[in-house]
Design a protein around this motif. Sequence first.
Motif, short mmCIF file in Angstrom:
data_model
loop_
_atom_site.label_atom_id
_atom_site.label_comp_id
_atom_site.label_asym_id
_atom_site.label_seq_id
_atom_site.Cartn_x
_atom_site.Cartn_y
_atom_site.Cartn_z
N GLY A 98 41.37 39.39 53.47
CA GLY A 98 40.99 40.46 52.56
C GLY A 98 39.86 40.03 51.63
O GLY A 98 38.94 40.77 51.38
N ALA A 99 39.96 38.78 51.13
CA ALA A 99 38.95 38.22 50.22
C ALA A 99 38.71 39.13 49.02
O ALA A 99 37.59 39.27 48.54
N LEU A 100 39.79 39.73 48.51
CA LEU A 100 39.65 40.49 47.26
C LEU A 100 39.40 39.50 46.13
O LEU A 100 39.90 38.37 46.17
N PHE A 101 38.64 39.93 45.13
CA PHE A 101 38.41 39.06 43.97
C PHE A 101 39.70 39.03 43.15
O PHE A 101 40.09 40.06 42.58
N ASP A 102 40.33 37.86 43.07
CA ASP A 102 41.66 37.90 42.44
C ASP A 102 41.59 37.89 40.92
O ASP A 102 42.60 38.00 40.26
N SER A 103 40.38 37.83 40.37
CA SER A 103 40.26 37.98 38.92
C SER A 103 40.08 39.45 38.52
O SER A 103 40.02 39.76 37.34
N MET A 104 39.99 40.33 39.50
CA MET A 104 39.74 41.75 39.20
C MET A 104 40.88 42.60 39.75
O MET A 104 41.48 42.26 40.77
N ASN A 105 41.13 43.73 39.09
CA ASN A 105 42.16 44.63 39.60
C ASN A 105 41.59 45.45 40.77
O ASN A 105 40.42 45.32 41.15
N VAL A 106 42.47 46.28 41.34
CA VAL A 106 42.09 47.03 42.54
C VAL A 106 40.87 47.91 42.29
O VAL A 106 39.92 47.93 43.08
N PHE A 107 40.86 48.58 41.13
CA PHE A 107 39.73 49.47 40.85
C PHE A 107 38.42 48.70 40.79
O PHE A 107 37.42 49.08 41.40
N ASP A 108 38.43 47.57 40.08
CA ASP A 108 37.20 46.78 39.95
C ASP A 108 36.76 46.21 41.28
O ASP A 108 35.56 46.08 41.54
#
Lengths: 285, 273
Positions: A98-108
Amino acid sequence: MTTPASPPPAAAVEFVDVRKAFGGKNVLAGASLKVEKGETMVVLGPSGTGKSVLLRHINGLTKPDAGQVFVEGQDIVPLTEEELAPVRLKVSMLFQGGALFDSMNVFDNVSFPMREHTDMTPEEIRHRVAEKLEMVGLPGIRKKMPAELSGGMRKRVALARSIALDPAIILFDEPTTGLDPVNAEKINELIDDLNERLKATFVVVTHDIVSARAISDRVAFLHAGVFEFVGTFDEAARGAHPILSDFFRSCGFPAGTATASIAASAVQALTRDGARGVALGEENP
Amino acid sequence: MTVGNETTVFYRNLRWLRFVDAFGRKGSTALDYLGGLAELTGQAVASVFRKPFYTQEILHQMDETGVKSLGITNVTALFTGMVLALQTAYSLAAFGGKLFIGRVVSLSLVRELGPVLTALMVGGRVGAGITAEIGSMTVTEQVDALRAMAVSPIQRLVTPRLIAVFFMLPILTALADLLGILGGLLIAVYELSITASFYFNSIWNQLRIADIASGLGKSFFFAAEIALIGCYNGLNVKGGAAAVGVATTKTVVAASISILVSDFFLTKLFLAL
């Protein structure tokens, strides 16, 4: 007198004799492949055969040692990191984890590409994010952090982020790996559904035959750094290609010419149109 | 016999070759590292003046690296000042050391201990933090995701951290100087019965702007070293969580050594100016 014939419409993605070695190991050894606009091409192969490496060539994350990579007719190999920016806005990628930015929430996370590359107003962004999250079946989780989400949800949020700017080409790196069958099935349905809605070209790398059967228009089989087979899934399952049937067998499907229809039907049985698949099998003559 | 001799010679040569080979490898790894670091420095500095400017991210990093380091750097400075005062009084007792306490404490703090100790503390806390954060982003493909979304990881991750540390470390150093002098004052007044006005007077008469400037000037260099080493080691993590741990340790070691070594050369440089 003669007007030059207009060139044939460029393929969405084209590999021409692409070679890549890592530490003396040839991962790609002259791979050539053409992906047409709008189709879902599934690159099949066992793990560790360089499928992900292949995918990373399409948006220039990795450069080949030799060969050309065309994206909508443009050779992207000579481009610098900065020159690649327009290509990368057309080609988005869903990473394996997924490589979501884990410092940001879903919206960001989902709004990240919009904030970086468009001058949309906050209102428009909010609207667009809601729309994308709805498309992946996850409305109302904007405030959650990635760590609070399950693996399947993370992948869907990442998918929402990758379609944020309506790309023409989407790359999927093992979209169902690490998910339980139910979630994997959900992702498959989602990919199928998105392909219809977005009219985009999908290149999917996977070793999951069930997934390949469910979503592919065509499959390409990568073996020892070259494409051994390109065709529809049914052709692949029916075909007598020895290495391909070995792969099918190792995935738990009987293979070979005589039993190929069983393989196909067994796969079908595991997918959405399962009822029809079983009906084709030998148990139900 | 001859065969045996030749074999011995062969192995002796082989040992030498191995040694040379190992030495060469170490050397080329070190050169690779320095080259990579220099390249990153160039790109990060170039990105400072290029759009987009991540103001929000810079402010966030200033808070993370600067404001949140206040505790550790201030305590370090306070106690260093106190110890300096005690040691000076003790070791210079025969020469009437008490009279020099203000001078010795303020000079050594402002010129040397303030910038170096603050940088070492920040190098440990902030450098390690930067490597751990960027390193885990690297191994979970978040850095690749940035590139895939046509966002420069250098501009987005490295430059804001570089700017933040660059401006926060001198501020932390200035505060550390102040706190250290106050620590010395505490000891001077309560342990050595020197009056506060005498202590401050001796500092005032001794300390020049050049002393303060050379100390603060150094801290700009230390700041760049900490931020760039931290970012570079983070971006170059290969492997999984264990590799992030190794890289973090490497940052603390590399940052500390580079601070101490560059301190020597900077001191020479500033003395020559």
